[in-house]
Design an enzyme around this catalytic site. Structure first.
Site, PDB file in Angstrom:
ATOM      1  N   ASN A   7       0.857  -1.181   0.000  1.00  0.00           N
ATOM      2  CA  ASN A   7       0.000   0.000   0.000  1.00  0.00           C
ATOM      3  C   ASN A   7       0.901   1.242   0.000  1.00  0.00           C
ATOM      4  O   ASN A   7       1.695   1.447   0.922  1.00  0.00           O
ATOM      5  CB  ASN A   7      -0.895  -0.026   1.251  1.00  0.00           C
ATOM      6  CG  ASN A   7      -1.800   1.179   1.329  1.00  0.00           C
ATOM      7  OD1 ASN A   7      -1.372   2.296   1.111  1.00  0.00           O
ATOM      8  ND2 ASN A   7      -3.057   0.961   1.664  1.00  0.00           N
ATOM      9  N   HIS A  10       1.107   6.306   1.683  1.00  0.00           N
ATOM     10  CA  HIS A  10       1.902   7.284   2.434  1.00  0.00           C
ATOM     11  C   HIS A  10       3.050   7.895   1.636  1.00  0.00           C
ATOM     12  O   HIS A  10       3.667   8.869   2.069  1.00  0.00           O
ATOM     13  CB  HIS A  10       2.335   6.692   3.776  1.00  0.00           C
ATOM     14  CG  HIS A  10       1.115   6.400   4.606  1.00  0.00           C
ATOM     15  ND1 HIS A  10       0.203   7.384   4.924  1.00  0.00           N
ATOM     16  CD2 HIS A  10       0.610   5.245   5.095  1.00  0.00           C
ATOM     17  CE1 HIS A  10      -0.795   6.841   5.604  1.00  0.00           C
ATOM     18  NE2 HIS A  10      -0.579   5.554   5.718  1.00  0.00           N
ATOM     19  N   HIS A  43      -5.633   3.653  -1.516  1.00  0.00           N
ATOM     20  CA  HIS A  43      -6.960   3.995  -1.002  1.00  0.00           C
ATOM     21  C   HIS A  43      -7.299   5.405  -1.478  1.00  0.00           C
ATOM     22  O   HIS A  43      -6.658   6.369  -1.069  1.00  0.00           O
ATOM     23  CB  HIS A  43      -6.925   3.920   0.534  1.00  0.00           C
ATOM     24  CG  HIS A  43      -8.260   4.135   1.179  1.00  0.00           C
ATOM     25  ND1 HIS A  43      -8.457   3.945   2.523  1.00  0.00           N
ATOM     26  CD2 HIS A  43      -9.465   4.516   0.685  1.00  0.00           C
ATOM     27  CE1 HIS A  43      -9.728   4.203   2.823  1.00  0.00           C
ATOM     28  NE2 HIS A  43     -10.355   4.564   1.727  1.00  0.00           N
ATOM     29  N   ARG A  45      -9.438   8.142  -0.871  1.00  0.00           N
ATOM     30  CA  ARG A  45     -10.381   8.566   0.172  1.00  0.00           C
ATOM     31  C   ARG A  45     -11.242   9.709  -0.324  1.00  0.00           C
ATOM     32  O   ARG A  45     -10.831  10.475  -1.211  1.00  0.00           O
ATOM     33  CB  ARG A  45      -9.625   9.001   1.430  1.00  0.00           C
ATOM     34  CG  ARG A  45      -8.854   7.883   2.096  1.00  0.00           C
ATOM     35  CD  ARG A  45      -8.270   8.353   3.413  1.00  0.00           C
ATOM     36  NE  ARG A  45      -9.289   8.409   4.430  1.00  0.00           N
ATOM     37  CZ  ARG A  45      -9.476   7.469   5.361  1.00  0.00           C
ATOM     38  NH1 ARG A  45      -8.695   6.408   5.407  1.00  0.00           N
ATOM     39  NH2 ARG A  45     -10.445   7.596   6.240  1.00  0.00           N
ATOM     40  N   ARG A  49      -6.944  12.849   0.927  1.00  0.00           N
ATOM     41  CA  ARG A  49      -5.843  13.336   1.775  1.00  0.00           C
ATOM     42  C   ARG A  49      -4.495  12.779   1.349  1.00  0.00           C
ATOM     43  O   ARG A  49      -3.470  13.345   1.652  1.00  0.00           O
ATOM     44  CB  ARG A  49      -6.110  12.997   3.241  1.00  0.00           C
ATOM     45  CG  ARG A  49      -6.062  11.526   3.549  1.00  0.00           C
ATOM     46  CD  ARG A  49      -6.134  11.287   5.034  1.00  0.00           C
ATOM     47  NE  ARG A  49      -7.482  11.442   5.545  1.00  0.00           N
ATOM     48  CZ  ARG A  49      -7.921  10.790   6.619  1.00  0.00           C
ATOM     49  NH1 ARG A  49      -7.124  10.002   7.289  1.00  0.00           N
ATOM     50  NH2 ARG A  49      -9.158  10.933   7.023  1.00  0.00           N
ATOM     51  N   GLU A  70      -8.676   0.513  -3.013  1.00  0.00           N
ATOM     52  CA  GLU A  70      -9.523   0.527  -1.817  1.00  0.00           C
ATOM     53  C   GLU A  70     -10.394   1.764  -1.877  1.00  0.00           C
ATOM     54  O   GLU A  70      -9.895   2.860  -2.173  1.00  0.00           O
ATOM     55  CB  GLU A  70      -8.675   0.639  -0.552  1.00  0.00           C
ATOM     56  CG  GLU A  70      -7.902  -0.578  -0.203  1.00  0.00           C
ATOM     57  CD  GLU A  70      -7.038  -0.318   1.041  1.00  0.00           C
ATOM     58  OE1 GLU A  70      -7.163   0.747   1.671  1.00  0.00           O
ATOM     59  OE2 GLU A  70      -6.241  -1.192   1.354  1.00  0.00           O
ATOM     60  N   THR A 101      -8.231   3.478   8.303  1.00  0.00           N
ATOM     61  CA  THR A 101      -9.433   2.649   8.402  1.00  0.00           C
ATOM     62  C   THR A 101      -9.444   1.942   9.760  1.00  0.00           C
ATOM     63  O   THR A 101      -8.474   1.285  10.124  1.00  0.00           O
ATOM     64  CB  THR A 101      -9.442   1.605   7.263  1.00  0.00           C
ATOM     65  OG1 THR A 101      -9.038   2.261   6.062  1.00  0.00           O
ATOM     66  CG2 THR A 101     -10.810   1.007   7.077  1.00  0.00           C
ATOM     67  N   GLU A 153     -10.895  -9.497   2.848  1.00  0.00           N
ATOM     68  CA  GLU A 153      -9.646  -9.114   3.493  1.00  0.00           C
ATOM     69  C   GLU A 153      -9.954  -8.992   4.982  1.00  0.00           C
ATOM     70  O   GLU A 153     -10.779  -8.156   5.393  1.00  0.00           O
ATOM     71  CB  GLU A 153      -9.124  -7.781   2.947  1.00  0.00           C
ATOM     72  CG  GLU A 153      -7.833  -7.356   3.649  1.00  0.00           C
ATOM     73  CD  GLU A 153      -7.226  -6.082   3.087  1.00  0.00           C
ATOM     74  OE1 GLU A 153      -7.564  -5.684   1.961  1.00  0.00           O
ATOM     75  OE2 GLU A 153      -6.403  -5.480   3.797  1.00  0.00           O
ATOM     76  N   HIS A 193      -3.737  -4.609   7.619  1.00  0.00           N
ATOM     77  CA  HIS A 193      -3.897  -3.440   8.470  1.00  0.00           C
ATOM     78  C   HIS A 193      -3.053  -3.555   9.728  1.00  0.00           C
ATOM     79  O   HIS A 193      -3.270  -4.434  10.556  1.00  0.00           O
ATOM     80  CB  HIS A 193      -5.347  -3.149   8.872  1.00  0.00           C
ATOM     81  CG  HIS A 193      -5.528  -1.681   9.131  1.00  0.00           C
ATOM     82  ND1 HIS A 193      -5.112  -1.087  10.291  1.00  0.00           N
ATOM     83  CD2 HIS A 193      -5.997  -0.694   8.333  1.00  0.00           C
ATOM     84  CE1 HIS A 193      -5.354   0.202  10.203  1.00  0.00           C
ATOM     85  NE2 HIS A 193      -5.883   0.477   9.032  1.00  0.00           N
TER      86      HIS A 193
HETATM   87  N1  PXP Z   1      -5.900  -3.054   4.151  1.00  0.00           N
HETATM   88  C1  PXP Z   1      -6.845  -2.080   4.202  1.00  0.00           C
HETATM   89  C2  PXP Z   1      -8.243  -2.435   3.829  1.00  0.00           C
HETATM   90  C3  PXP Z   1      -6.515  -0.775   4.576  1.00  0.00           C
HETATM   91  O1  PXP Z   1      -7.473   0.176   4.624  1.00  0.00           O
HETATM   92  C4  PXP Z   1      -5.162  -0.471   4.864  1.00  0.00           C
HETATM   93  C5  PXP Z   1      -4.780   0.938   5.209  1.00  0.00           C
HETATM   94  O2  PXP Z   1      -5.044   1.773   4.142  1.00  0.00           O
HETATM   95  C6  PXP Z   1      -4.221  -1.500   4.784  1.00  0.00           C
HETATM   96  C7  PXP Z   1      -4.613  -2.783   4.454  1.00  0.00           C
HETATM   97  C8  PXP Z   1      -2.759  -1.256   5.064  1.00  0.00           C
HETATM   98  O3  PXP Z   1      -2.619  -0.944   6.403  1.00  0.00           O
HETATM   99  P1  PXP Z   1      -1.196  -0.488   6.943  1.00  0.00           P
HETATM  100  O4  PXP Z   1      -0.863   0.793   6.271  1.00  0.00           O
HETATM  101  O5  PXP Z   1      -1.415  -0.358   8.408  1.00  0.00           O
HETATM  102  O6  PXP Z   1      -0.221  -1.576   6.593  1.00  0.00           O
END
Ligand code: PXP
Length: 244
Positions: A7, A10, A43, A45, A49, A70, A101, A153, A193
């Protein structure tokens, strides 16, 4: 083999902090793929952001592996997905004030269920497979199956937040039971997550696990593992200048 989807939200967070053109999410996605990642997750959003519409459009054209989008099941997001056609959509709950999330979809809530059913149908009508981000509860796995999801997931946040020892073991047991149920329903199993370099090992116990989505920990690690080279590069520029 468990597939790793990185992901890269960031990367965009850092870029947006200063309104610069860097770091560029498209380049970050390419580097993740060159390192062997099996997919890229972003994601989009409602408040944009981090990842923007422009990022998703470019990533859709450039990701060589799998692009997992996402998003919340809102009419606006569904229209975007239908237009740009990512490889898969993961439907997630979204609250404007949250930092990230905070939990799985409330698949037991009749109004949420109705909206999800329509969203899954619309995405399927456009040929897009759908993953539902759910809490590791048996009832939620069954609800996801009835909603027609291709994949679930499992939310690993509670497992990651639990202290090592009995609290974390209890959370792992919840994940194990949900994973078995998903496998029995024929759902493709993903999880994610909050996973990091110290807690991801527990995921290796989940039966039938096919994919992990990991973001914050990998991007944070990259900042530190890349810092040495970044400082040396800047010093190199200063020293070259001095010698002129
Ligand atoms: N899975 C989902 C559905 C999420 O919303 C996120 C965060 O955007 C992640 C995985 C990844 O989470 P993390 O950044 O904590 O690894």
């Amino acid at each position: 083999m468990i597939r790793l989807h990185v992901n890269i939200d960031h990367i965009a967070t850092i870029r947006n902090q200063r309104g610069t053109r860097y770091p560029e999410p498209v380049l970050a996605a390419g580097l993740c793929e060159l390192a062997g990642a099996h997919g890229i997750t972003v994601h989009l959003r409602e408040d944009r952001r981090h990842i923007t519409d422009r990022d998703v459009e470019l990533l859709c054209q450039t990701v060589q592996t799998t692009l997992n989008l996402e998003m919340a099941a809102t009419p606006e997001m569904l229209d975007i997905a239908a237009r740009i056609k990512p490889d898969i959509v993961t439907l997630v709950p979204e609250k404007r004030e949250e930092k990230t999330t905070e939990g799985g979809l409330a698949v037991g809530n009749p109004a949420v269920k109705k909206a999800l059913k329509a969203a899954v149908k619309k995405l399927h009508d456009h040929g897009i497979p759908v993953s539902l981000f759910i809490d590791p509860e048996l009832a939620d796995v069954r609800a996801a199956e009835l909603l027609g999801a291709d994949q679930v997931e499992l939310h690993t946040g509670d497992y990651c937040n639990a202290l090592p020892g009995p609290p974390r073991d209890r959370e792992l047991a919840r994940l194990l039971a949900a994973a078995e149920a998903a496998d029995a329903c024929g759902l493709i199993l993903a999880a994610g997550h909050g996973l990091d370099y110290t807690n991801v090992q527990g995921m290796l116990h989940l039966p039938g696990l096919k994919e992990l989505n990991i973001g914050h920990a990998i991007i944070s690690r990259a900042v530190l593992t890349g810092l040495d080279e970044a400082v040396r590069e800047m010093l190199g520029l200063l020293w070259d200048f001095e010698e002129e």
